[in-house]
Scaffold this motif. Structure first.
Motif, PDB file in Angstrom:
ATOM      1  N   ALA A   1     -53.908  12.959  -0.853  1.00 37.22           N
ATOM      2  CA  ALA A   1     -53.189  11.612  -0.920  1.00 37.22           C
ATOM      3  C   ALA A   1     -52.128  11.546  -0.286  1.00 37.22           C
ATOM      4  N   VAL A   2     -51.615  10.319   0.531  1.00 41.75           N
ATOM      5  CA  VAL A   2     -50.285  10.185   1.197  1.00 41.75           C
ATOM      6  C   VAL A   2     -49.639   9.613  -0.103  1.00 41.75           C
ATOM      7  N   LEU A   3     -48.938  10.240  -0.427  1.00 37.66           N
ATOM      8  CA  LEU A   3     -47.593   9.119  -1.439  1.00 37.66           C
ATOM      9  C   LEU A   3     -47.297   8.240  -1.013  1.00 37.66           C
ATOM     10  N   LYS A   4     -46.600   6.803  -1.653  1.00 33.36           N
ATOM     11  CA  LYS A   4     -47.361   6.388  -2.948  1.00 33.36           C
ATOM     12  C   LYS A   4     -48.122   5.863  -3.062  1.00 33.36           C
ATOM     13  N   GLY A   5     -48.648   5.301  -2.272  1.00 31.14           N
ATOM     14  CA  GLY A   5     -49.255   3.982  -2.503  1.00 31.14           C
ATOM     15  C   GLY A   5     -50.951   3.891  -2.812  1.00 31.14           C
ATOM     16  N   SER A   6     -51.188   4.885  -2.207  1.00 34.02           N
ATOM     17  CA  SER A   6     -52.737   5.796  -2.331  1.00 34.02           C
ATOM     18  C   SER A   6     -53.242   5.744  -3.350  1.00 34.02           C
ATOM     19  N   VAL A   7     -52.358   6.148  -4.796  1.00 40.77           N
ATOM     20  CA  VAL A   7     -52.267   7.644  -6.029  1.00 40.77           C
ATOM     21  C   VAL A   7     -53.225   6.272  -6.360  1.00 40.77           C
ATOM     22  N   PRO A   8     -53.686   4.679  -7.096  1.00 39.23           N
ATOM     23  CA  PRO A   8     -54.356   4.198  -7.686  1.00 39.23           C
ATOM     24  C   PRO A   8     -55.800   4.874  -6.862  1.00 39.23           C
ATOM     25  N   PHE A   9     -55.846   4.416  -5.265  1.00 42.73           N
ATOM     26  CA  PHE A   9     -57.226   5.020  -5.286  1.00 42.73           C
ATOM     27  C   PHE A   9     -58.342   6.096  -5.067  1.00 42.73           C
ATOM     28  N   LEU A  10     -56.757   7.406  -5.046  1.00 44.34           N
ATOM     29  CA  LEU A  10     -57.104   8.864  -4.883  1.00 44.34           C
ATOM     30  C   LEU A  10     -58.021   8.611  -6.592  1.00 44.34           C
ATOM     31  N   ALA A  11     -57.339   8.039  -7.086  1.00 44.28           N
ATOM     32  CA  ALA A  11     -57.563   8.673  -8.256  1.00 44.28           C
ATOM     33  C   ALA A  11     -59.133   7.916  -9.344  1.00 44.28           C
ATOM     34  N   ASP A  12     -59.388   6.611  -8.415  1.00 48.53           N
ATOM     35  CA  ASP A  12     -60.892   6.439  -8.948  1.00 48.53           C
ATOM     36  C   ASP A  12     -61.530   6.794  -7.839  1.00 48.53           C
ATOM     37  N   LEU A  13     -61.015   7.268  -6.624  1.00 48.14           N
ATOM     38  CA  LEU A  13     -62.064   7.719  -5.993  1.00 48.14           C
ATOM     39  C   LEU A  13     -62.583   9.098  -6.369  1.00 48.14           C
TER      40      LEU A  13
ATOM     41  N   ARG B   1     -60.466  24.640   6.305  1.00 47.83           N
ATOM     42  CA  ARG B   1     -60.928  23.861   4.763  1.00 47.83           C
ATOM     43  C   ARG B   1     -61.273  22.181   5.263  1.00 47.83           C
ATOM     44  N   GLN B   2     -62.546  21.726   5.021  1.00 52.14           N
ATOM     45  CA  GLN B   2     -62.451  19.695   4.989  1.00 52.14           C
ATOM     46  C   GLN B   2     -61.510  19.396   4.505  1.00 52.14           C
ATOM     47  N   VAL B   3     -61.124  18.475   5.611  1.00 50.24           N
ATOM     48  CA  VAL B   3     -59.761  17.495   4.553  1.00 50.24           C
ATOM     49  C   VAL B   3     -60.383  16.649   5.154  1.00 50.24           C
ATOM     50  N   VAL B   4     -60.036  15.607   3.697  1.00 57.42           N
ATOM     51  CA  VAL B   4     -59.841  14.656   3.934  1.00 57.42           C
ATOM     52  C   VAL B   4     -58.485  13.379   3.692  1.00 57.42           C
ATOM     53  N   LEU B   5     -57.487  12.794   4.501  1.00 55.83           N
ATOM     54  CA  LEU B   5     -56.825  11.829   3.873  1.00 55.83           C
ATOM     55  C   LEU B   5     -57.107  11.165   3.755  1.00 55.83           C
ATOM     56  N   VAL B   6     -56.176  10.449   2.503  1.00 54.63           N
ATOM     57  CA  VAL B   6     -56.689   9.264   1.355  1.00 54.63           C
ATOM     58  C   VAL B   6     -55.344   8.577   1.636  1.00 54.63           C
ATOM     59  N   GLU B   7     -55.438   7.598   2.346  1.00 54.09           N
ATOM     60  CA  GLU B   7     -54.469   6.239   3.282  1.00 54.09           C
ATOM     61  C   GLU B   7     -54.349   4.952   2.139  1.00 54.09           C
ATOM     62  N   ASP B   8     -53.216   4.207   1.778  1.00 51.51           N
ATOM     63  CA  ASP B   8     -53.646   2.848   1.174  1.00 51.51           C
ATOM     64  C   ASP B   8     -53.578   2.381   2.371  1.00 51.51           C
ATOM     65  N   VAL B   9     -53.316   2.271   3.438  1.00 51.08           N
ATOM     66  CA  VAL B   9     -52.855   1.207   4.483  1.00 51.08           C
ATOM     67  C   VAL B   9     -52.996   2.190   5.889  1.00 51.08           C
ATOM     68  N   VAL B  10     -54.041   2.352   6.801  1.00 49.04           N
ATOM     69  CA  VAL B  10     -54.198   2.463   8.053  1.00 49.04           C
ATOM     70  C   VAL B  10     -53.788   0.930   8.948  1.00 49.04           C
ATOM     71  N   ASP B  11     -52.552   1.272   9.854  1.00 50.83           N
ATOM     72  CA  ASP B  11     -52.309  -0.136   9.942  1.00 50.83           C
ATOM     73  C   ASP B  11     -52.039   0.479  11.700  1.00 50.83           C
ATOM     74  N   THR B  12     -50.572   0.848  12.270  1.00 53.46           N
ATOM     75  CA  THR B  12     -50.499   1.370  13.424  1.00 53.46           C
ATOM     76  C   THR B  12     -51.202   2.448  13.499  1.00 53.46           C
ATOM     77  N   GLY B  13     -51.231   3.643  13.233  1.00 51.64           N
ATOM     78  CA  GLY B  13     -52.172   4.965  12.897  1.00 51.64           C
ATOM     79  C   GLY B  13     -51.152   5.774  13.450  1.00 51.64           C
ATOM     80  N   LEU B  14     -49.414   5.364  14.184  1.00 50.27           N
ATOM     81  CA  LEU B  14     -48.549   6.159  14.143  1.00 50.27           C
ATOM     82  C   LEU B  14     -48.533   7.467  12.683  1.00 50.27           C
ATOM     83  N   SER B  15     -49.021   6.913  11.810  1.00 48.94           N
ATOM     84  CA  SER B  15     -48.169   8.414  11.000  1.00 48.94           C
ATOM     85  C   SER B  15     -49.930   8.553  10.758  1.00 48.94           C
ATOM     86  N   LEU B  16     -50.147   8.175  10.743  1.00 51.47           N
ATOM     87  CA  LEU B  16     -51.716   8.711  10.513  1.00 51.47           C
ATOM     88  C   LEU B  16     -52.576  10.347  11.536  1.00 51.47           C
ATOM     89  N   GLY B  17     -51.502   9.835  13.022  1.00 56.19           N
ATOM     90  CA  GLY B  17     -51.532  10.935  13.773  1.00 56.19           C
ATOM     91  C   GLY B  17     -50.760  11.645  13.699  1.00 56.19           C
TER      92      GLY B  17
END
Length: 185
Positions: A38-50, A88-104
């Motif tokens: 999980a990419v902190l902090k905005g993704s935490v509710p999404f992660l918890a429910d997921l 290991r297989q990894v899944v990044l859990v993000e709140d918003v994918v926007d420009t893609g710069l942080s995600l990249g």
């Protein structure tokens, strides 16, 4: 500046349906032992429910990035993983994918650490501002180029705990960070 009601983007029921759909897709494609980062902090509710809806055993860890330095396009890692993702297989859990710069940046970092694969689960996929050609593997909602609050998304630490996603006005919030508080709580 008078009070203006925020626009509802997704209520609790719509969010639950999106999370259930994403969890089902992930359960079909993820192997036991997959690491959800999980990419902190905005993704935490999404992660918890997921995590509660997944049908496969996973490990959870967290990363956090600094905000972009002005006029640099650079971020830095301020909270690193506690686990080793080598092989290991990894899944990044993000709140918003926007420009893609942080995600990249994060995807590159995980590949440098020899993750077997890196996928992305995003609550919101906002393509309008995309700079890097990165598309999430799992998407809760396709999002317009608007400013979102609630379900982990905030303005100055406010509104993260809303059980719904609303579209807010950044100009109003810059003037009064509590602009929507009387209407939403």
């Amino acid at each position: 500046m008078g009070r203006v009601e925020p626009e509802l983007f997704a209520g609790r029921e719509a969010i639950e349906q999106a999370v259930t759909r994403v969890a089902s897709e992930m359960s079909q494609r993820c192997s036991p032992g997959t690491v959800l980062v999980a990419v902190l902090k905005g993704s935490v509710p999404f992660l918890a429910d997921l995590v509660r809806r997944l049908d496969v055993e996973v490990e959870v860890d967290f990363m956090a990035l600094s905000r972009f330095a002005p006029d640099s396009g650079r971020v830095k890692l301020v909270k690193d993983l506690d686990c080793d993702v080598t092989g290991r297989q990894v899944v990044l859990v993000e709140d918003v994918v926007d420009t893609g710069l942080s995600l990249g940046y994060l995807m590159g970092e995980l590949h440098r650490r020899s993750a077997a694969s890196v996928a992305v689960a995003a609550l919101l996929n906002r393509r309008a501002r995309r700079i890097l050609p990165i598309e999430p593997d799992y998407v809760g909602f396709e999002a317009p180029d608007q400013f979102f609050l609630g379900y982990g998304l905030d303005w100055a630490g406010r509104y993260r705990n809303l059980d719904r996603l609303i579209i807010g006005d950044p100009d109003r919030l810059a003037h009064d960070p509590d602009h929507y508080v009387p209407m939403l709580y």
